[in-house]
Structure formats: structure tokens, C-alpha cells
Write an enzyme that holds these catalytic residues in place. Structure first.
Site, PDB file in Angstrom:
ATOM      1  N   ASP A   1      48.306  52.382  66.007  1.00  0.00           N
ATOM      2  CA  ASP A   1      48.414  53.706  65.415  1.00  0.00           C
ATOM      3  C   ASP A   1      49.756  54.297  65.823  1.00  0.00           C
ATOM      4  O   ASP A   1      50.301  53.957  66.883  1.00  0.00           O
ATOM      5  CB  ASP A   1      47.274  54.613  65.892  1.00  0.00           C
ATOM      6  CG  ASP A   1      47.042  55.795  64.963  1.00  0.00           C
ATOM      7  OD1 ASP A   1      46.001  55.808  64.277  1.00  0.00           O
ATOM      8  OD2 ASP A   1      47.896  56.700  64.904  1.00  0.00           O
TER       9      ASP A   1
ATOM     10  N   VAL B   1      53.694  51.937  60.841  1.00  0.00           N
ATOM     11  CA  VAL B   1      53.775  50.905  59.807  1.00  0.00           C
ATOM     12  C   VAL B   1      55.004  51.037  58.916  1.00  0.00           C
ATOM     13  O   VAL B   1      55.256  50.164  58.080  1.00  0.00           O
ATOM     14  CB  VAL B   1      52.496  50.872  58.936  1.00  0.00           C
ATOM     15  CG1 VAL B   1      51.279  50.532  59.786  1.00  0.00           C
ATOM     16  CG2 VAL B   1      52.307  52.187  58.185  1.00  0.00           C
TER      17      VAL B   1
ATOM     18  N   ASN C   1      44.602  50.061  57.320  1.00  0.00           N
ATOM     19  CA  ASN C   1      43.992  51.369  57.114  1.00  0.00           C
ATOM     20  C   ASN C   1      45.010  52.500  57.043  1.00  0.00           C
ATOM     21  O   ASN C   1      44.690  53.599  56.599  1.00  0.00           O
ATOM     22  CB  ASN C   1      42.993  51.630  58.252  1.00  0.00           C
ATOM     23  CG  ASN C   1      42.376  53.006  58.167  1.00  0.00           C
ATOM     24  OD1 ASN C   1      41.654  53.330  57.233  1.00  0.00           O
ATOM     25  ND2 ASN C   1      42.668  53.847  59.159  1.00  0.00           N
TER      26      ASN C   1
ATOM     27  N   TYR D   1      50.048  60.147  46.175  1.00  0.00           N
ATOM     28  CA  TYR D   1      48.974  59.421  46.844  1.00  0.00           C
ATOM     29  C   TYR D   1      48.261  58.472  45.873  1.00  0.00           C
ATOM     30  O   TYR D   1      47.962  57.320  46.212  1.00  0.00           O
ATOM     31  CB  TYR D   1      47.980  60.427  47.430  1.00  0.00           C
ATOM     32  CG  TYR D   1      46.921  59.835  48.324  1.00  0.00           C
ATOM     33  CD1 TYR D   1      47.251  59.269  49.554  1.00  0.00           C
ATOM     34  CD2 TYR D   1      45.582  59.863  47.955  1.00  0.00           C
ATOM     35  CE1 TYR D   1      46.274  58.742  50.388  1.00  0.00           C
ATOM     36  CE2 TYR D   1      44.587  59.339  48.786  1.00  0.00           C
ATOM     37  CZ  TYR D   1      44.943  58.780  50.002  1.00  0.00           C
ATOM     38  OH  TYR D   1      43.977  58.265  50.824  1.00  0.00           O
TER      39      TYR D   1
ATOM     40  N   LYS E   1      48.026  54.428  46.205  1.00  0.00           N
ATOM     41  CA  LYS E   1      46.747  53.731  46.309  1.00  0.00           C
ATOM     42  C   LYS E   1      46.529  52.774  45.139  1.00  0.00           C
ATOM     43  O   LYS E   1      45.933  51.697  45.313  1.00  0.00           O
ATOM     44  CB  LYS E   1      45.601  54.738  46.401  1.00  0.00           C
ATOM     45  CG  LYS E   1      45.569  55.505  47.720  1.00  0.00           C
ATOM     46  CD  LYS E   1      45.392  54.588  48.926  1.00  0.00           C
ATOM     47  CE  LYS E   1      45.115  55.357  50.201  1.00  0.00           C
ATOM     48  NZ  LYS E   1      44.931  54.467  51.371  1.00  0.00           N
TER      49      LYS E   1
ATOM     50  N   ALA F   1      35.729  60.651  52.609  1.00  0.00           N
ATOM     51  CA  ALA F   1      35.217  60.390  53.954  1.00  0.00           C
ATOM     52  C   ALA F   1      35.900  61.364  54.896  1.00  0.00           C
ATOM     53  O   ALA F   1      37.127  61.381  54.986  1.00  0.00           O
ATOM     54  CB  ALA F   1      35.493  58.947  54.368  1.00  0.00           C
TER      55      ALA F   1
END
Length: 260
Positions: free
Chosen positions: A47, A76, A102, A168, A172, A201
């Protein structure tokens, strides 16, 4: 609506070695790391938030044992840090079996007002970061010759339009396309590549930056009238990582109760 019942582990990933990115805290990454440990895996978590990452590692180590969980800070968007994460996994675990990409970054901005920096930052973390980690994972898994699994975190907005989410959604949708193409290339050396596409979520950090009005609007779209718990998404990731999904590759599985 009744609260969901947490499902006990069934050792579906016994003896597997896994890397999970963006796994600090209580979101999908952290829930996935916990579920993998419950299913018998050894896990390396990464992370960009070093302090939260260490706290997550310590909490999981206290519960599952320090020999089964380790961490390394990883942004990342930085190729050197991505390389270091996968090199650390090989040194620590001796081999690599499962990778969960993730890491992602969102935001809300109307397209007419969106800056190049806003657009670029979301794509660099969400799409380019997934590319960097998938590339590193495939290099490691191909060299090992023992097969493996990659699971990417996409989103239903990769399929469905939503105002203020152009950057976004584009990122995705790109993750979904990357998943399909990587799966075809990886099949020849026994690696499966799939993705999950959650709708909503929530976790404590996300709740802090989401208005009550927006949360009410988003949950109203869900058939269950509630958002998913992060571990409910992690359950599907476990399935895709396990032998139960042995014939699935190039697929994106919706983890959603949204009405069509």
C-alpha cells in the site's frame, strides 16, 4: 434487510502465496488479505500508506501469525516500487501463486471542469497501476512455470454510465479490457486472469469522504437497500483465486445488487 452472515474459511487457498495491493485498512484489499489468511494462504500486502499498512500487518500477524503475513510499502505509480514488491514476494515466499490488483483512485468531477491532472492521476493509479502490477506478476508467474492466478479490481461503472465519473469509468473499463487481453496471453503458461466489478462497497475511510446524500442515492440503487461489506467482495475474489474457478479466465464478475 438482514445483515449478511460472515462465511467461515474452508482452506481453499491452503499453501498458496499471495500478493494483495492497496491492502492497508478496512477496505476491499484489507478484507481480501484477511480472507486469504482465513483460507490458508501466506500473504504479502502492499500500500502507498506506509503507517496504515504497518498497522494492518501487525493486526493480522497478531491473529494469524507473523510467519504468514508481511508488508512492503508500494505506490503502484512507481515502477521501481512495484518491482520491489514482487521481488520481495519471491524472496519471502519462494514462489508466487496469486496476485490481487486492488489499487485504485476515484474522485468526482464534471467532464467540462476536469483537469488533465485529475484525469491523469486517476488513470495512472487505477489503470496504469494495474498494468504495472499485472506485468510484474506475469513475468514472475511465467518464469516459475507453475501457473497462478491474477484477480483485478474493476467496477460496475466500467459498464454503466455515471455522472462525474468519466475518469474513473474509463480507467475501470480499461482494467476490464486489460484483464481480457492478459488472460489470452497468460493462458499458454497456465495463468488465469479475471476481475471483479463491485458496485458499492463501503468502509470507514470511504464513509468519511462520502456525503450522506450521495450514500443514500447510491444505496437506493441497490436491490438489497444497502452497500456491500468489503468482505463480500473479497469472498468472490477468493472464489476466483481458488480451484473452484479453474476454467474461468478473461472474465469480469459483477459483485453487485444493482437493478438492471
Amino acid at each position: 434487510m438482514n445483515e449478511p452472515r460472515y462465511v467461515a474459511g474452508h482452506r481453499l487457498l491452503e499453501g498458496r502465496s499471495a500478493v494483495v495491493t492497496a491492502a492497508a485498512g478496512a477496505g476491499i484489499g484489507g478484507a481480501t488479505a484477511r480472507r486469504f489468511l482465513e483460507e490458508g494462504a501466506r500473504v504479502l500486502i502492499g500500500d502507498a500508506h506506509a503507517r496504515r499498512l504497518k498497522e494492518t500487518e501487525e493486526a493480522l500477524a497478531a491473529e494469524f501469525g507473523a510467519d504468514r503475513i508481511s508488508s512492503l510499502p508500494c505506490d503502484v505509480t512507481d515502477e521501481e516500487q512495484v518491482g520491489a514488491l514482487f521481488a520481495h514476494a519471491e524472496r519471502t515466499h519462494g514462489h508466487l501463486d496469486v496476485v490481487v490488483n486492488n489499487a485504485g483512485l476515484g474522485g468526482t468531477a464534471a467532464l467540462v471542469d476536469m483537469t488533465d491532472d485529475q484525469w491523469g492521476r486517476v488513470l495512472d493509479v487505477t489503470l496504469n497501476g494495474t498494468f504495472r502490477c499485472t506485468r510484474a506478476a506475469l513475468r514472475s508467474l511465467k518464469a516459475s512455470g507453475t501457473g497462478g492466478v491474477i484477480v483485478n479490481n474493476a467496477s460496475v461503472v466500467g459498464w454503466r454510465a455515471q455522472t462525474g465519473q468519466a475518469h474513473y469509468a474509463a480507467a475501470k473499463a480499461g482494467v476490464m479490457a486489460l484483464t481480457r487481453c492478459a488472460a489470452l496471453e497468460a493462458a499458454e503458461f497456465g495463468v488465469r486472469v479475471n476481475a471483479v466489478a463491485p458496485s458499492l462497497a463501503m468502509h470507514p475511510h470511504l464513509v468519511k469522504v462520502t456525503s450522506e446524500e450521495l450514500l443514500a442515492e447510491l444505496t437506493a440503487r441497490e436491490a438489497f437497500g444497502r452497500y456491500a461489506e468489503p468482505w463480500e467482495v473479497a469472498n468472490v475474489i477468493v472464489f476466483l483465486a481458488s480451484g473452484y474457478a479453474s476454467y474461468m479466465t478473461g472474465e469480469t464478475v459483477s459483485v453487485s445488487s444493482q437493478r438492471a
